[in-house]
Design an enzyme around this catalytic site. Structure first.
Site, PDB file in Angstrom:
ATOM      1  N   ASP A   9      -2.516   6.899  -3.911  1.00  0.00           N
ATOM      2  CA  ASP A   9      -3.637   6.173  -3.337  1.00  0.00           C
ATOM      3  C   ASP A   9      -3.732   4.728  -3.805  1.00  0.00           C
ATOM      4  O   ASP A   9      -3.235   4.374  -4.870  1.00  0.00           O
ATOM      5  CB  ASP A   9      -4.949   6.877  -3.722  1.00  0.00           C
ATOM      6  CG  ASP A   9      -5.198   8.134  -2.905  1.00  0.00           C
ATOM      7  OD1 ASP A   9      -4.236   8.677  -2.342  1.00  0.00           O
ATOM      8  OD2 ASP A   9      -6.360   8.570  -2.851  1.00  0.00           O
ATOM      9  N   HIS A  46      -7.030   4.692   3.797  1.00  0.00           N
ATOM     10  CA  HIS A  46      -7.899   4.860   2.613  1.00  0.00           C
ATOM     11  C   HIS A  46      -9.009   3.803   2.607  1.00  0.00           C
ATOM     12  O   HIS A  46      -9.451   3.378   1.544  1.00  0.00           O
ATOM     13  CB  HIS A  46      -7.036   4.783   1.353  1.00  0.00           C
ATOM     14  CG  HIS A  46      -7.672   5.337   0.109  1.00  0.00           C
ATOM     15  ND1 HIS A  46      -8.475   6.470   0.093  1.00  0.00           N
ATOM     16  CD2 HIS A  46      -7.612   4.929  -1.199  1.00  0.00           C
ATOM     17  CE1 HIS A  46      -8.873   6.706  -1.152  1.00  0.00           C
ATOM     18  NE2 HIS A  46      -8.379   5.785  -1.946  1.00  0.00           N
ATOM     19  N   HIS A  52     -11.511  -0.001  -0.127  1.00  0.00           N
ATOM     20  CA  HIS A  52     -11.800   1.099  -1.052  1.00  0.00           C
ATOM     21  C   HIS A  52     -13.298   1.270  -1.238  1.00  0.00           C
ATOM     22  O   HIS A  52     -13.824   1.311  -2.359  1.00  0.00           O
ATOM     23  CB  HIS A  52     -11.117   0.882  -2.408  1.00  0.00           C
ATOM     24  CG  HIS A  52     -10.877   2.170  -3.134  1.00  0.00           C
ATOM     25  ND1 HIS A  52     -11.818   2.765  -3.940  1.00  0.00           N
ATOM     26  CD2 HIS A  52      -9.809   3.009  -3.138  1.00  0.00           C
ATOM     27  CE1 HIS A  52     -11.330   3.895  -4.429  1.00  0.00           C
ATOM     28  NE2 HIS A  52     -10.117   4.073  -3.938  1.00  0.00           N
ATOM     29  N   HIS A  69      -2.173   7.636  -8.209  1.00  0.00           N
ATOM     30  CA  HIS A  69      -2.450   6.272  -7.756  1.00  0.00           C
ATOM     31  C   HIS A  69      -1.276   5.343  -8.048  1.00  0.00           C
ATOM     32  O   HIS A  69      -0.774   5.318  -9.173  1.00  0.00           O
ATOM     33  CB  HIS A  69      -3.712   5.743  -8.435  1.00  0.00           C
ATOM     34  CG  HIS A  69      -4.962   6.501  -8.065  1.00  0.00           C
ATOM     35  ND1 HIS A  69      -5.310   7.694  -8.659  1.00  0.00           N
ATOM     36  CD2 HIS A  69      -5.902   6.260  -7.115  1.00  0.00           C
ATOM     37  CE1 HIS A  69      -6.437   8.134  -8.109  1.00  0.00           C
ATOM     38  NE2 HIS A  69      -6.821   7.296  -7.169  1.00  0.00           N
TER      39      HIS A  69
HETATM   40 ZN   LIG Z   1      -8.717   5.566  -3.990  1.00  0.00          ZN
END
Ligand SMILES: [Zn+2]
Length: 290
Positions: free
Chosen positions: A109, A160, A164, A256
């Site tokens: 991510d 995503h 964010h 991540h």
């Molecule tokens: Zn995230």
């Protein structure tokens, strides 16, 4: 005077009628919510606030005001609920938290990030593993060549959000739609033909509107079932141990490749891949989810 009173009264009646209509629309809207069973019997359930903190709260914006204070209250809960296995109610609104197959999906991510995404891609290539990248719109816009590299290597994409936005689910449907479409446009500018069929809400802070809008835009909401909380920088050892001990058939693993110092994640991945590929089949989440 009389006119003033009757106007006020009329205004009151109008207000009541409008409120009543809105109430009906709300009830109608709720009744249209598809009656979905929990996504998977082994799927994640989390306490009310758990998912909010389980994903990194604010990618690449450590000083971001809205989510920073929430993030500071979060680590304890993220620690408890990081795996997404604590009881306490399903607030995923139908988001997928497992692959639905015996295969495991690694998801990365908050990128792409020029420091870490290439390292992650190199490791995945070394082990011939395909994964899924949940990219942030502004990062896709800044690094289209990395989005291209992701797709060229056979990995799949997940929206995503643009910036964010952990609180996106609380905004209007129009605002959510605009954010998701802007993100998809940035991704498509880099890879015009790549399917974008997954959406992951930052922080896992799902709401009915954000799930609904994502589905309207052809994206399936994607949560996770294994969360080593790598964004909290627990170190490569802990990230590795969490992933290797919790991975099971169907796991969706959250890590991540951006949003801070991710060298620990890269080092963990280097240790995770030989073990995981020996025990499981790994897959990129498909681009034709049902
Ligand atoms: Zn995230």
């Amino acid at each position: 005077m009389t006119r003033g009173i009757s106007t006020a009264r009329a205004a009151g009646i109008v207000t009541l009628v409008v409120a009543g209509l809105l109430g009906s629309a709300y009830v109608l809207g709720r009744s249209l919510v598809p009656d979905q069973p929990p996504p998977h019997s082994t799927g994640a359930t989390t306490s009310a606030d758990g998912p909010h903190y389980a994903d990194q709260p604010s990618a690449g914006e450590p000083s971001a005001a809205p989510s920073a204070s929430a993030a500071e209250t979060g680590p304890a809960e993220a620690g408890q609920d990081g795996s997404g296995r604590e009881a306490g109610g399903d607030n995923l609104f139908g988001a997928h938290s497992t692959t639905g197959t015996p295969r495991i999906a690694l998801t990365f991510d908050d990128g792409p990030d020029p420091r870490y995404t290439p390292q992650v891609l190199a490791l995945l290539r070394e082990y011939d593993v395909r994964a899924t990248f949940c990219v942030v719109g502004e990062n896709a816009q800044d690094h289209p060549e990395l989005v291209q590299s992701i797709v060229d290597a056979g990995h799949t994409l997940c929206n995503h959000s643009w910036h964010h936005d952990v609180g996106l689910g609380a905004r209007s449907a129009d605002a959510i739609r605009a954010d998701l479409m802007r993100t998809n446009a940035a991704i498509r500018a880099a890879v015009p033909n790549a399917p974008i069929v997954w959406y992951r809400q930052p922080g896992g802070a799902w709401t009915y509107p954000v799930v609904s809008v994502a589905r309207q835009l052809g994206m399936t909401p994607l949560h996770w079932s294994v969360d080593p909380s790598d964004w909290e920088l627990p170190g490569a050892n802990k990230i590795t141990a969490t992933v290797l001990s919790q991975a099971e058939p169907g796991s969706v693993v959250l890590m991540h490749d951006a949003g801070g110092d991710r060298q620990g994640t890269v080092e963990a991945l280097r240790r995770i891949l030989p073990d995981l590929t020996a025990r499981f089949e790994l897959e990129a989440l498909p681009t034709d989810p049902t």
